[in-house]
Design an enzyme around this catalytic site. Structure first.
Site, short mmCIF file in Angstrom:
data_model
loop_
_atom_site.label_atom_id
_atom_site.label_comp_id
_atom_site.label_asym_id
_atom_site.label_seq_id
_atom_site.Cartn_x
_atom_site.Cartn_y
_atom_site.Cartn_z
N GLN A 125 26.71 30.23 15.97
CA GLN A 125 26.83 29.39 14.77
C GLN A 125 25.49 28.72 14.48
O GLN A 125 24.93 28.03 15.34
CB GLN A 125 27.91 28.33 15.00
CG GLN A 125 28.19 27.44 13.82
CD GLN A 125 29.22 26.37 14.17
OE1 GLN A 125 29.05 25.63 15.12
NE2 GLN A 125 30.29 26.31 13.41
N GLU A 245 37.15 25.07 13.87
CA GLU A 245 36.40 24.50 14.99
C GLU A 245 37.04 23.21 15.49
O GLU A 245 37.11 22.96 16.69
CB GLU A 245 34.96 24.24 14.53
CG GLU A 245 34.04 23.76 15.63
CD GLU A 245 32.61 23.59 15.14
OE1 GLU A 245 31.68 23.70 15.95
OE2 GLU A 245 32.41 23.34 13.93
N ASN A 362 32.81 12.32 16.44
CA ASN A 362 34.09 11.66 16.25
C ASN A 362 34.01 10.50 15.27
O ASN A 362 35.02 10.13 14.65
CB ASN A 362 34.65 11.20 17.60
CG ASN A 362 35.25 12.35 18.38
OD1 ASN A 362 35.08 13.52 18.02
ND2 ASN A 362 35.95 12.04 19.46
N GLU A 363 32.82 9.93 15.10
CA GLU A 363 32.66 8.90 14.07
C GLU A 363 32.91 9.51 12.69
O GLU A 363 33.58 8.91 11.83
CB GLU A 363 31.26 8.29 14.14
CG GLU A 363 31.02 7.41 15.36
CD GLU A 363 30.73 8.20 16.63
OE1 GLU A 363 30.64 7.58 17.70
OE2 GLU A 363 30.58 9.44 16.55
#
Length: 379
Positions: A125, A245, A362-363
């Site tokens: 990727q 993903e 994750n933010e």
């Protein structure tokens, strides 16, 4: 709701379990993020393909079994239960392939998918750049139209390319309209890494693995059929890939249920002197892994009824990435200060720490949940 396997699903599970028990590499393969280990993993995945287990949910004409989503979930569970190796083809079969099924032309699917399934081509990727990580819309790598040659010239740099040092092909975003807005003017390209003008520069990590790479493009020519989903439509196509993903395909529940089982076994091996707090952590970890399984079954039910997860895939990513850290951290506490320094729990913990970063931090995921699922104001 009846969560038990149907008779057909039970037969599928039994067949998968029997085959994996008979063919799983023993002793385990070395890390697939080293050159030697990667080569051995590719051999293993070719064995999976030859037996029809590499891509069970794909059509038979591409090397699959036409298995249902539930059967795919069963195979994933049995795969992790058996202790079989990591899938070094995962970026292709779990991320790019669903996007190809959704946006690729028939010619692209027929050309790319069989070779991907058979490990003839292994994909990495190419999204992150030195100035664009989770803020994917900030990418600067560009593609300029070459009318005379009938294609595009790619220039720029991709970084943190997982197993890029060993892969044969790359999928990534390039800016085709620099005058358009941040999320517009991007195009999704499929690039052979042996193309003239491509330089792949691997680099080591603190854990000793050397599969990460910087990939440089210097006026690299790709034909028009290297575009996936349409010129300047790259953001829309890429969001489908990020859904895979973050959501269902990259991190199936079987991975975490098996880790939770190992954690329970580790706790039981210590006898009756287990600290009450740690005992509670073990139980909470096992329950969370089972909850993720139930959440995924609910998600699959929605997909089968025509409801794509969309932004809800961010919930998956938040849950599995933080669960992975918690399971491994609890294991290291159980082992104690005199335990392993470079064993499976330690290396698993090191890898788990990257979970809240890769696939979009994750933010970022919490912002998506707040705005798109809860409807909270942006400011």
């Amino acid at each position: 709701m009846d969560l038990r396997d149907t008779s057909a699903e039970a037969a599928f599970r039994a067949e998968a379990r029997e085959w994996l028990a008979a063919h799983r590499p023993d002793p385990p393969l070395p890390s697939g993020d080293t050159a030697a280990g990667f080569a051995l993993h590719v051999q293993w995945e070719r064995e999976l393909f030859d037996a029809g287990w590499a891509v069970v949910s794909w059509p038979k004409r591409y090397g699959g079994r036409d298995a249902s989503l539930v059967e795919w979930l069963i195979f994933e569970e049995e795969y992790y239960r058996s202790g079989a190796p990591q899938r070094v083809t995962q970026n292709g079969i779990f991320l790019l392939a669903p996007t190809l099924f959704a946006f690729g032309t028939q010619e692209q699917q027929d050309r790319i998918l069989p070779r991907m399934a058979a490990t003839q081509d292994v994909w990495c990727q190419g999204w992150s750049e030195p100035e664009a990580g989770s803020d994917l819309a900030s990418i600067r790598s560009r593609a300029v139209r070459d009318e005379q040659a009938g294609g595009w010239r790619l220039t720029g740099q991709k970084t943190w390319t997982t197993r890029g040092a060993f892969c044969t092909h790359l999928f990534g975003l390039f800016r085709t309209d620099p005058e358009a807005g941040r999320h517009r003017g991007l195009t999704y390209f499929l690039v052979p890494l042996h193309s003239e003008g491509v330089t792949v520069r691997g680099f080591g990590r603190l854990d000793g693995d050397d599969g990460f790479a910087d990939v440089f493009f210097d006026e690299v020519f790709v034909p028009d059929d290297a575009v996936l989903g349409g010129v300047n439509e790259g953001w829309r196509v890429a969001m489908a890939t990020t859904g895979s993903e973050r959501g269902l395909t990259l991190r199936s529940p079987g991975r975490f249920r098996q880790t939770a089982r190992r954690l329970v076994d580790l706790a039981a091996s210590g006898g009756d002197d287990l600290d009450a707090r740690l005992a509670d952590e073990v139980v909470q970890g096992w329950m969370a892994a089972e909850a993720y399984q139930l959440f995924t079954l609910r998600q699959i039910t929605g997909i089968l009824n025509g409801h794509e997860p969309g932004a809800a895939s961010s919930l998956n990513k938040l849950f599995w990435s933080e669960l992975d850290i918690r399971l491994h951290a609890t294991a290291l506490e159980l082992i104690g200060a005199d335990g392993e320094l470079d064993g499976p729990w330690s290396r698993g913990y090191q890898f788990a720490l990257g979970g809240p970063i890769y696939a979009g931090t994750n933010e970022i995921q919490r912002t998506i949940v707040a705005e798109r699922l809860l409807g909270l104001p942006r400011r």
